[in-house]
Design a protein around this motif. Structure first.
Motif, mmCIF file in Angstrom:
data_model
loop_
_atom_site.group_PDB
_atom_site.id
_atom_site.type_symbol
_atom_site.label_atom_id
_atom_site.label_comp_id
_atom_site.label_asym_id
_atom_site.label_seq_id
_atom_site.Cartn_x
_atom_site.Cartn_y
_atom_site.Cartn_z
ATOM 1 N N VAL A 36 0.967 -1.197 -0.088
ATOM 2 C CA VAL A 36 0.027 0.105 -0.034
ATOM 3 C C VAL A 36 0.793 1.286 -0.153
ATOM 4 O O VAL A 36 0.746 2.279 -0.790
ATOM 5 N N LEU A 37 2.017 1.434 0.835
ATOM 6 C CA LEU A 37 2.810 2.570 0.767
ATOM 7 C C LEU A 37 3.598 2.503 -0.498
ATOM 8 O O LEU A 37 3.731 3.699 -0.967
ATOM 9 N N ALA A 39 2.438 1.595 -3.444
ATOM 10 C CA ALA A 39 1.398 2.237 -4.457
ATOM 11 C C ALA A 39 1.217 3.516 -4.293
ATOM 12 O O ALA A 39 1.012 4.505 -5.026
ATOM 13 N N ARG A 40 1.208 4.145 -2.863
ATOM 14 C CA ARG A 40 0.846 5.332 -2.578
ATOM 15 C C ARG A 40 1.957 6.175 -2.920
ATOM 16 O O ARG A 40 1.865 7.401 -3.838
ATOM 17 N N ALA A 41 3.199 5.771 -2.667
ATOM 18 C CA ALA A 41 4.492 6.531 -3.335
ATOM 19 C C ALA A 41 4.433 6.663 -4.708
ATOM 20 O O ALA A 41 4.839 7.640 -5.224
ATOM 21 N N TRP A 43 2.164 6.400 -6.978
ATOM 22 C CA TRP A 43 0.681 7.307 -7.494
ATOM 23 C C TRP A 43 1.090 9.019 -7.052
ATOM 24 O O TRP A 43 0.978 9.461 -8.140
ATOM 25 N N HIS A 44 1.808 9.060 -6.234
ATOM 26 C CA HIS A 44 2.160 10.354 -5.777
ATOM 27 C C HIS A 44 3.253 10.922 -6.863
ATOM 28 O O HIS A 44 3.151 12.148 -7.316
ATOM 29 N N ASP A 47 1.806 11.435 -10.335
ATOM 30 C CA ASP A 47 1.104 12.601 -10.216
ATOM 31 C C ASP A 47 1.961 13.778 -10.319
ATOM 32 O O ASP A 47 1.830 14.768 -11.118
#
Length: 58
Positions: A36-37, A39-41, A43-44, A47
């Motif tokens: 999850v971390l 994927a979040r990194a 995605w960020h 972006d």
């Protein structure tokens, strides 16, 4: 005194047994959290990269 020592030894043995049984679950939770971390990194980062590339040149 012997009963107190037996109780303490029993508690330590049960805690050790519980940790041994839950090792796989702890590993699974840690892997899920890492995914999850990541994927979040990702995605960020994506972006920010897209925002940087789409920024109008002044």
């Amino acid at each position: 005194m012997d009963s107190l020592m037996a109780l303490m030894l029993g508690v330590v043995y049960q805690a050790d047994s519980l940790l041994m049984e839950s090792r796989q679950v702890i590993g699974l939770v840690a892997a899920l959290l890492a995914a999850v971390l990541a994927a979040r990194a990702g995605w960020h980062g994506t972006d920010r990269l897209m925002g940087w590339r789409q920024r109008p040149e002044d």
